[in-house]
Design an enzyme around this catalytic site. Structure first.
Site, PDB file in Angstrom:
ATOM      1  N   GLY A  29       0.646  -1.267  -0.250  1.00 16.60           N
ATOM      2  CA  GLY A  29       0.059   0.104  -0.185  1.00 16.60           C
ATOM      3  C   GLY A  29       0.949   1.296  -0.110  1.00 16.60           C
ATOM      4  O   GLY A  29       0.286   1.783   0.508  1.00 16.60           O
ATOM      5  N   GLY A  67      -0.254   4.631  -1.668  1.00 14.45           N
ATOM      6  CA  GLY A  67      -1.949   5.813  -0.509  1.00 14.45           C
ATOM      7  C   GLY A  67      -1.269   6.563   0.004  1.00 14.45           C
ATOM      8  O   GLY A  67      -0.007   6.460   0.137  1.00 14.45           O
ATOM      9  N   THR A 117      -1.499   6.653   3.756  1.00 14.84           N
ATOM     10  CA  THR A 117      -0.924   6.136   4.363  1.00 14.84           C
ATOM     11  C   THR A 117       0.065   5.904   4.161  1.00 14.84           C
ATOM     12  O   THR A 117       2.162   6.083   5.004  1.00 14.84           O
ATOM     13  CB  THR A 117      -1.971   5.517   5.795  1.00 14.84           C
ATOM     14  OG1 THR A 117      -2.865   6.517   6.183  1.00 14.84           O
ATOM     15  CG2 THR A 117      -0.873   4.982   6.877  1.00 14.84           C
ATOM     16  N   GLY A 118      -0.167   4.799   3.199  1.00 13.92           N
ATOM     17  CA  GLY A 118       1.818   4.650   3.326  1.00 13.92           C
ATOM     18  C   GLY A 118       2.747   5.001   2.406  1.00 13.92           C
ATOM     19  O   GLY A 118       3.967   4.540   2.530  1.00 13.92           O
ATOM     20  N   LYS A 127     -10.233  -4.621  12.410  1.00  9.53           N
ATOM     21  CA  LYS A 127      -8.540  -4.269  12.475  1.00  9.53           C
ATOM     22  C   LYS A 127      -8.441  -5.462  14.054  1.00  9.53           C
ATOM     23  O   LYS A 127      -7.079  -6.035  13.411  1.00  9.53           O
ATOM     24  CB  LYS A 127      -8.177  -2.842  12.318  1.00  9.53           C
ATOM     25  CG  LYS A 127      -8.034  -2.754  11.253  1.00  9.53           C
ATOM     26  CD  LYS A 127      -8.183  -0.970  11.604  1.00  9.53           C
ATOM     27  CE  LYS A 127      -8.347  -0.083  10.288  1.00  9.53           C
ATOM     28  NZ  LYS A 127      -7.903   1.138  10.179  1.00  9.53           N
TER      29      LYS A 127
END
Length: 340
Positions: free
Chosen positions: A15, A18, A20-21, A129
Site C-alpha cells: 500500500g 496510498g 498513509t503508505g 482490524k
C-alpha cells in the site's frame, strides 16, 4: 557503501502509493535505516506514484495480497519487516499475507491499523482490524500494532475556496458533534489525538526499529485537542472566521447512528459501494471520537498502548496550530478529501 546498505533490515511495504503508505515509505527512506521494497500491483507498475517510489530509493516487487500463498512467500523472500497499509476494504484480505510472512520467517509484522484506539462494538472497520490483530497473535507472528489518532488534515474546517464538494465540507469539516445535536448542548468536551499525515512515516520508522515495541501496541500522536478548539483555531487562522463560524452545523449521537443504519442498508444492496462504506465508517468514527471520547491518550494507555512521544522525545512534532498556519496557505487544503 553498497555493502553497508545490504546489511540494513529489509522492509516490504504494502500500500505504499496510498495516503498513509506514501508517508510510511518516505519516513522509512528518510531514516536511512532500512532497505525498502514496495509491493505494487502489476496494473500500477507504470503509474507516476510507482515511478516516484523508485526515484526516492525504494525497490518494487510486482504482486498483490490476493496472490497465492506460495507467490506471497516469494514476494516476502529476505524480508525482515512487513508493513501493511492497505485500503479499508482490504483489511480482511491480509490473512494469507500474514500466513506467508510466518512461513517466510519475517521477524516483525505491522498490520494496517493507523487509526484511533477504542473498544470493540463501536466501529465495524475497527472491529475488523482487531480481528486481524487477534489472528496475528494466534498465528504466533512477531508483530507491532500502530495507531496514530485522527489526521490533522481532517480536523480543520475547509476554507470556502476549496474545491471539495459542498456536502463533504458540510458533513466532514463544518460539523460539530454534541450528545443531542444542538449548539446549546455544548460541543463535545472530549479531546482527540491528532497527527499530521505526512509525519506518520517518521513515527513508524522509529517504532519498527525499536525492540521495546515488539508484540506491543503503540500510539503515535502530535497534539490533543477538543473538536471545538480545533474549529475555533481553524476559523481564526483561515482568514474567514465569521464566514466559517456561520457554517457550523451540529449532529447528535442519534444522527450519527441513523447515518450508520442508512449506510448499512445501502451496502446490503450494493456490497461494493465504497461511498456507503465510507459513510458508515466516518459516522462510527465520529461517535467513537467525539461522543464516546475513545481517541484520547488516557484511553490509549488504558488499552495498553505505549506512548510514542515518551519512547522518542527527540522526534520532531508540531501542534495543530503550527500545522494550520501552513494548511490555510495551500492552494487546495482539501487534497486529502479529493484523493490527490
Amino acid at each position: 557503501m553498497e555493502s553497508d546498505k545490504s546489511a540494513l533490515p529489509l522492509v516490504l511495504l504494502v500500500g505504499a502509493t496510498g495516503a498513509t503508505g506514501s508517508s510510511i515509505a518516505q519516513g522509512l527512506l528518510d531514516s536511512h535505516n532500512f532497505r525498502v521494497v514496495a509491493l505494487v500491483r502489476p496494473a500500477s507498475a507504470s503509474k507516476p506514484a510507482t515511478h516516484a517510489l523508485r526515484a526516492a530509493g525504494a525497490d518494487i516487487r510486482l504482486g498483490d495480497i490476493t496472490d497465492s500463498l506460495d507467490t506471497l512467500k516469494a514476494h516476502l523472500a529476505g524480508v525482515d519487516i512487513l508493513i501493511s497499509a492497505v485500503v479499508a476494504w482490504s483489511i480482511t484480505d491480509q490473512k494469507d499475507l500474514f500466513r506467508a510472512a510466518k512461513e517466510a520467517g519475517v521477524r516483525r509484522v505491522v498490520p494496517c491499523d493507523f487509526g484511533t484506539p477504542g473498544q470493540r462494538g463501536v466501529r465495524e472497520l475497527h472491529d475488523q482490524k482487531l480481528d486481524i490483530r487477534e489472528f496475528l497473535q494466534t498465528l504466533g507472528v512477531p508483530h507491532t500494532f500502530i495507531d496514530i489518532g485522527w489526521w490533522m488534515q481532517l480536523a480543520l474546517p475547509l476554507p470556502t475556496r476549496s474545491a471539495v464538494p459542498a456536502f463533504v465540507k458540510d458533513l466532514m469539516t463544518y460539523t460539530l458533534h454534541t450528545l443531542h445535536g444542538f449548539a446549546a448542548d455544548g460541543p463535545s468536551a472530549h479531546k482527540s489525538l491528532l497527527t499530521d499525515r505526512q509525519h506518520i512515516g517518521a513515527f513508524v520508522a522509529r517504532i519498527v526499529a525499536d525492540p521495546r515495541t515488539l508484540n506491543r501496541a503503540v500510539i503515535a500522536w502530535e497534539d490533543e485537542m477538543t473538536e471545538l478548539d480545533a474549529h475555533e483555531l481553524g476559523e481564526r487562522l483561515s482568514g474567514e472566521e465569521a464566514v466559517l463560524k456561520a457554517k457550523r452545523r451540529f449532529l447528535s449521537q442519534d444522527d450519527l447512528l441513523k447515518m450508520v443504519a442508512e449506510a448499512k442498508a445501502e451496502t446490503a444492496k450494493a456490497p461494493n459501494d465504497h461511498m456507503a462504506h465510507a459513510k458508515q465508517s466516518f459516522s462510527e468514527y465520529m461517535n467513537s471520537i467525539h461522543i464516546l471520547g475513545e481517541n484520547t491518550l488516557a484511553n490509549a494507555k488504558r488499552l495498553g498502548y505505549l506512548d510514542a512521544r515518551e519512547l522518542y522525545p527527540d522526534l520532531p512534532t508540531h501542534t495543530l496550530a503550527d500545522f494550520a498556519k501552513v494548511y490555510y496557505t495551500l492552494d487546495e487544503p482539501g487534497r486529502e478529501y479529493l484523493g490527490i
